[in-house]
Design a protein around this motif. Structure first.
Motif, PDB file in Angstrom:
ATOM      1  N   CYS A 112       0.828  -1.214   0.000  1.00 35.93           N
ATOM      2  CA  CYS A 112       0.000   0.000   0.000  1.00 35.93           C
ATOM      3  C   CYS A 112       0.862   1.264   0.000  1.00 35.93           C
ATOM      4  O   CYS A 112       0.383   2.338  -0.342  1.00 35.93           O
ATOM      5  N   PHE A 113       2.146   1.127   0.372  1.00 40.61           N
ATOM      6  CA  PHE A 113       3.016   2.311   0.497  1.00 40.61           C
ATOM      7  C   PHE A 113       3.827   2.502  -0.785  1.00 40.61           C
ATOM      8  O   PHE A 113       5.043   2.596  -0.755  1.00 40.61           O
ATOM      9  N   ARG A 115       3.690   5.033  -2.862  1.00 38.66           N
ATOM     10  CA  ARG A 115       3.916   6.433  -3.232  1.00 38.66           C
ATOM     11  C   ARG A 115       4.959   7.081  -2.339  1.00 38.66           C
ATOM     12  O   ARG A 115       4.880   6.993  -1.108  1.00 38.66           O
TER      13      ARG A 115
ATOM     14  N   GLU B  17      -0.162  17.456   0.768  1.00 35.40           N
ATOM     15  CA  GLU B  17      -1.610  17.709   0.796  1.00 35.40           C
ATOM     16  C   GLU B  17      -2.411  16.416   0.644  1.00 35.40           C
ATOM     17  O   GLU B  17      -3.614  16.396   0.915  1.00 35.40           O
ATOM     18  N   VAL B  19      -1.857  13.752   2.349  1.00 35.19           N
ATOM     19  CA  VAL B  19      -1.982  13.098   3.654  1.00 35.19           C
ATOM     20  C   VAL B  19      -3.296  13.564   4.272  1.00 35.19           C
ATOM     21  O   VAL B  19      -3.534  14.752   4.439  1.00 35.19           O
ATOM     22  N   LYS B  23      -9.338  13.029   7.995  1.00 34.86           N
ATOM     23  CA  LYS B  23      -9.878  11.763   8.506  1.00 34.86           C
ATOM     24  C   LYS B  23      -9.531  11.632   9.986  1.00 34.86           C
ATOM     25  O   LYS B  23     -10.338  11.221  10.798  1.00 34.86           O
ATOM     26  N   PRO B  28      -0.829   7.525  11.863  1.00 33.06           N
ATOM     27  CA  PRO B  28       0.227   6.600  12.302  1.00 33.06           C
ATOM     28  C   PRO B  28       1.396   6.604  11.317  1.00 33.06           C
ATOM     29  O   PRO B  28       1.197   6.605  10.103  1.00 33.06           O
ATOM     30  N   TYR B  44       3.062   8.647  15.970  1.00 29.01           N
ATOM     31  CA  TYR B  44       1.991   9.406  15.327  1.00 29.01           C
ATOM     32  C   TYR B  44       2.496  10.788  14.928  1.00 29.01           C
ATOM     33  O   TYR B  44       3.313  11.392  15.627  1.00 29.01           O
ATOM     34  N   ASP B  88       0.409   5.736   2.179  1.00 30.74           N
ATOM     35  CA  ASP B  88      -0.340   4.565   1.718  1.00 30.74           C
ATOM     36  C   ASP B  88      -1.477   4.967   0.778  1.00 30.74           C
ATOM     37  O   ASP B  88      -1.754   6.155   0.566  1.00 30.74           O
ATOM     38  N   CYS B  89      -2.119   3.950   0.232  1.00 30.37           N
ATOM     39  CA  CYS B  89      -3.086   4.129  -0.841  1.00 30.37           C
ATOM     40  C   CYS B  89      -4.239   5.050  -0.472  1.00 30.37           C
ATOM     41  O   CYS B  89      -4.713   5.810  -1.303  1.00 30.37           O
ATOM     42  N   ASP B  90      -4.694   4.988   0.775  1.00 31.64           N
ATOM     43  CA  ASP B  90      -5.814   5.848   1.150  1.00 31.64           C
ATOM     44  C   ASP B  90      -5.395   7.061   1.976  1.00 31.64           C
ATOM     45  O   ASP B  90      -6.251   7.743   2.554  1.00 31.64           O
ATOM     46  N   GLY B  91      -4.107   7.335   2.015  1.00 33.03           N
ATOM     47  CA  GLY B  91      -3.625   8.617   2.541  1.00 33.03           C
ATOM     48  C   GLY B  91      -3.683   8.772   4.045  1.00 33.03           C
ATOM     49  O   GLY B  91      -3.586   9.896   4.552  1.00 33.03           O
ATOM     50  N   ASP B  92      -3.846   7.664   4.778  1.00 30.52           N
ATOM     51  CA  ASP B  92      -3.981   7.812   6.223  1.00 30.52           C
ATOM     52  C   ASP B  92      -2.944   7.031   7.029  1.00 30.52           C
ATOM     53  O   ASP B  92      -3.163   6.757   8.221  1.00 30.52           O
ATOM     54  N   ALA B  93      -1.826   6.680   6.398  1.00 32.94           N
ATOM     55  CA  ALA B  93      -0.721   6.057   7.133  1.00 32.94           C
ATOM     56  C   ALA B  93       0.581   6.375   6.407  1.00 32.94           C
ATOM     57  O   ALA B  93       0.610   6.469   5.171  1.00 32.94           O
ATOM     58  N   LEU B  94       1.633   6.567   7.182  1.00 35.82           N
ATOM     59  CA  LEU B  94       2.942   6.906   6.627  1.00 35.82           C
ATOM     60  C   LEU B  94       3.948   5.813   6.945  1.00 35.82           C
ATOM     61  O   LEU B  94       3.886   5.185   8.008  1.00 35.82           O
TER      62      LEU B  94
END
Lengths: 135, 135
Positions: A112-113, A115, B17, B19, B23, B28, B44, B88-94
């Protein structure tokens, strides 16, 4: 480049009761490919998802979008066989080492990472985005 | 055992932008050693922590226990130099790839995930805990 050795730093044992579901009913679970070291996804487990994961030997998460248990691979066939699970120092995050049957991401990407985040400030983001690699 | 290749699956670019702090104000951030592939910690970041991380080139988190920004290493000297950050794919984890100056864990362990979770059910957990390795 050294080989990935997932057991190198494992020095202790934790029990399921040590996972602190009181702090939060949803615990983030980092899923990592045990063979390549690639981090595949971050998902969440509640107490039941963790219990099912331990029972099945495959990852089961709590889907926050669908609000239900989600056996990873149930539709795609891309199950993740669990090799080991590790608990962090304060009991509120899990690291799950897996052998995946296929891509982890719903986009078809292996991870999923996929990008890289650029460090270009918003005002210049249309012109010269600079990857942070090496930064 | 293959070498860890963190750039193997990177195929796209994301911007700050992208990220999704809407939500959740706290995202995380998985911290992974870029050389060994070892996952070091889960911490976090809020928007400011991510901005500071990009500025400094070292990890800055939001400490949930202390309710303030936390430049990792500020007391221990165990800073983490950032090599790259992935969304990640849905922009809510790094996923943050780092070169650490020392152990990641406040216990002195290299990684916070130094404990293996046993799969022994609670009722027999006092007798024969079985690590899940290979399970």
């Amino acid at each position: 480049m050294p080989a990935f050795d997932p057991t190198r730093w494992v020095t202790g044992i934790a029990r399921v009761e040590d996972v602190d579901f009181n702090k939060s009913p949803l615990i983030p679970a980092i899923v990592q490919d045990v063979d390549t070291g690639q981090v595949l996804t971050l998902a969440y487990m509640n107490q039941e998802a963790l219990a099912r994961t331990l029972q099945l030997g495959q990852t089961v998460f709590w889907s926050r979008s669908r609000q239900r248990l989600w056996h990873k691979g149930e539709t795609s066939g891309h199950y993740q066989d669990v090799v080991s699970i590790h608990l962090d120092c304060d009991g509120d995050a899990l690291l799950v080492l897996v052998r995946p049957h296929g891509p982890a991401c719903h986009t078809g990407a292996m991870t999923c990472f996929y990008r890289s985040l650029t460090s270009a400030p918003p005002e210049s983001s249309q012109s010269h985005p600079e990857p942070l690699e090496g930064g």
